[in-house]
Write an enzyme that holds these catalytic residues in place. Structure first.
Site, PDB file in Angstrom:
ATOM      1  N   THR A   1      -6.364  -1.093  10.378  1.00  0.00           N
ATOM      2  CA  THR A   1      -7.200  -2.103   9.726  1.00  0.00           C
ATOM      3  C   THR A   1      -8.559  -2.233  10.415  1.00  0.00           C
ATOM      4  O   THR A   1      -8.687  -1.951  11.614  1.00  0.00           O
ATOM      5  CB  THR A   1      -6.463  -3.467   9.775  1.00  0.00           C
ATOM      6  N   ASP A   2      -9.545  -2.708   9.657  1.00  0.00           N
ATOM      7  CA  ASP A   2     -10.858  -2.986  10.259  1.00  0.00           C
ATOM      8  C   ASP A   2     -10.808  -4.220  11.169  1.00  0.00           C
ATOM      9  O   ASP A   2     -11.724  -4.471  11.942  1.00  0.00           O
ATOM     10  CB  ASP A   2     -11.934  -3.171   9.173  1.00  0.00           C
ATOM     11  N   GLU A   3      -9.695  -4.988  11.077  1.00  0.00           N
ATOM     12  CA  GLU A   3      -9.622  -6.238  11.851  1.00  0.00           C
ATOM     13  C   GLU A   3      -9.564  -5.982  13.358  1.00  0.00           C
ATOM     14  O   GLU A   3      -9.815  -6.889  14.149  1.00  0.00           O
ATOM     15  CB  GLU A   3      -8.435  -7.090  11.378  1.00  0.00           C
TER      16      GLU A   3
ATOM     17  N   ILE B   1       0.837  -1.208   0.000  1.00  0.00           N
ATOM     18  CA  ILE B   1       0.000   0.000   0.000  1.00  0.00           C
ATOM     19  C   ILE B   1       0.871   1.257   0.000  1.00  0.00           C
ATOM     20  O   ILE B   1       0.584   2.237  -0.697  1.00  0.00           O
ATOM     21  CB  ILE B   1      -0.985   0.004   1.191  1.00  0.00           C
TER      22      ILE B   1
ATOM     23  N   LYS C   1      -2.143  -4.376  15.940  1.00  0.00           N
ATOM     24  CA  LYS C   1      -2.622  -3.132  15.305  1.00  0.00           C
ATOM     25  C   LYS C   1      -3.535  -2.373  16.274  1.00  0.00           C
ATOM     26  O   LYS C   1      -3.478  -1.142  16.362  1.00  0.00           O
ATOM     27  CB  LYS C   1      -3.363  -3.431  13.995  1.00  0.00           C
TER      28      LYS C   1
ATOM     29  N   TYR D   1      -1.944 -10.421  14.800  1.00  0.00           N
ATOM     30  CA  TYR D   1      -1.834  -9.251  13.918  1.00  0.00           C
ATOM     31  C   TYR D   1      -2.802  -8.162  14.351  1.00  0.00           C
ATOM     32  O   TYR D   1      -2.406  -7.014  14.598  1.00  0.00           O
ATOM     33  CB  TYR D   1      -2.103  -9.655  12.458  1.00  0.00           C
TER      34      TYR D   1
END
Ligand code: NAD
Ligand code: TYD
Length: 356
Positions: A137-139, A16, A166, A162
């Site tokens: 991230t949306d995670e 990205i 984040k 992960y």
């Protein structure tokens, strides 16, 4: 008024980040300089920006090989390049790797973000025309059932090493706004796809395995859902936030484009087979259901009304066009694929840029 003149991009040699730097040079009116700070892990490839380096290297584009966990190196780069804006992409980014080796995720994603925050706090002091933008991230929001969406105020509920790392970095970024008044913005984005993505993530992995006639590993029952966004649309959102985002705010970014994994893999089979002149049903025959990923989040879906309503951002690339562009890119760029996958190429990077 924001300075927005000397931008430090961390992780700018990754998927990205490299697309972001190219986007700024080619698709915006940005006229300042960009410094790309990257450690060049397995996922970072300086070749992703050869064209930008040839056009702007030493003038408006600078590459600095450094680790975001190295306070002295980061501080020296901030000072030497008189950085007024930091866009933080650098991270360990692959969920599967975080399951098998979480340590690097804690170090880069948490300790690295903390180190960057400490470095800008010391360098910027109480300047208010600066900005630290954190790409997340949306995670971090966890897993959805059949209904509902992630909003900016959805409670954090990360499930993988992960997403936990984040989430932790997001909290640190917001803490530096509330505690020290460092101007920060944060974006939580859904799954990206497009050129230069390391071929371990679902879409490039499937395209290349279809091309090579290899098994297509689908985790569990294949009915997990992801919300896909073309990488340039993510980057236009980041650019929009840099220009107009309010300090201390989080913006959700998504494709409003939910797909079950198995349906997406079927579509990739059909499209890739059509491009290669192969039988799509034979490609689908390569699908192999494999043991599920532990802690596999069922569904992600982003509500991005805030960035649309407040900042006027919109997605511009349809999934149809984005997938066609991505498939064409992976089928055309075989030399890039061979190199990012090759141990010999990593040794060449270590020789030319210094071993990690
Ligand atoms: P990537 O793995 O392709 O690239 C990461 C880059 O960071 C690489 O160039 C790598 O060399 C660099 N890096 C890693 N550790 C470093 C360190 N210690 N110091 C300096 N550089 C280091 O990742 P990506 O997919 O481009 O993701 C970029 C960011 O966007 C990440 O923060 C990720 O969490 C976030 N994000 C990704 C997605 C997605 O779908 N890929 C979606 C939402 C958010
Ligand atoms: P991935 O690209 O790893 O992104 P993330 O885990 O961050 O969402 O995976 C996207 C989805 O595809 C996820 O539900 C896991 C699944 N998947 C497979 O079924 N097979 C694979 O080989 C990979 C890499 C992912």
């Amino acid at each position: 008024m924001r300075a927005l003149n000397h931008i430090l991009v961390t992780g700018g040699a990754g998927f990205i980040g490299a697309n972001f730097i190219r986007y700024l040079f080619q698709k915006t009116d940005f006229s300042g300089k960009i410094v790309n700070l990257d450690k060049l892990t397995y996922a970072g490839n300086p070749e992703n920006l050869t064209d930008i380096d040839e056009a702007w290297g030493g003038k408006r584009y600078f590459f600095e090989k450094a680790d975001i966990c190295d306070f002295d190196a980061v501080s020296e780069i901030l000072k030497r390049h008189e950085i007024d804006t930091l866009v933080h992409f650098a991270a360990e980014s692959h969920v599967d790797r975080s399951i098998y080796g979480p340590g690097e995720f804690v170090s880069t994603n948490i300790q690295g973000t903390f180190t960057l925050l400490e470095a800008v706090r010391a360098f910027w002091k109480d300047r208010q025309d600066v900005l630290f933008h954190h790409v997340s991230t949306d995670e971090v929001y966890g897993s959805l059932g059949d209904e509902g969406f992630f909003f900016e105020d959805t409670p954090y509920d990360p499930r993988s090493p992960y997403s936990a790392s984040k989430a932790s970095s997001d909290h640190l970024v917001m803490a530096y706004w509330h505690t020290y008044g460092i101007p920060v913005t944060l974006s939580n984005c859904s799954n990206n796809y497009g050129p230069y993505q390391f071929p371990e993530k679902l879409i490039p992995l499937m395209i290349l395995n279809i091309k090579d006639g290899k098994p297509l590993p689908v985790y569990g029952d294949g009915r997990n859902i992801r919300d896909w966004l073309f990488v340039d649309d993510h980057n236009s959102a980041v650019w929009t936030i840099l220009k107009g985002g309010r300090p201390g705010e989080t913006y959700n970014v998504g494709g409003e484009n939910e797909w079950e994994n198995i349906r997406l893999v079927h579509t990739l089979c059909e499209k890739t087979a059509a491009t290669l002149g192969r039988d799509p049903e034979a490609c689908k025959g390569l699908i192999t259901y494999v043991k599920d990923r532990p802690g596999h989040d069922r569904r992600y879906a982003i509500n991005c009304d805030k960035i649309k309503g407040e900042l006027g951002w919109r997605q511009t690339v349809s999934f149809e066009t984005g997938l066609d562009t991505t498939i064409a890119w992976y089928l055309a760029n075989t030399a890039w694929i061979d190199r990012v996958r090759s141990g010999a190429y990593r040794q060449w990077i270590d020789r030319n840029y210094g071993a990690r």
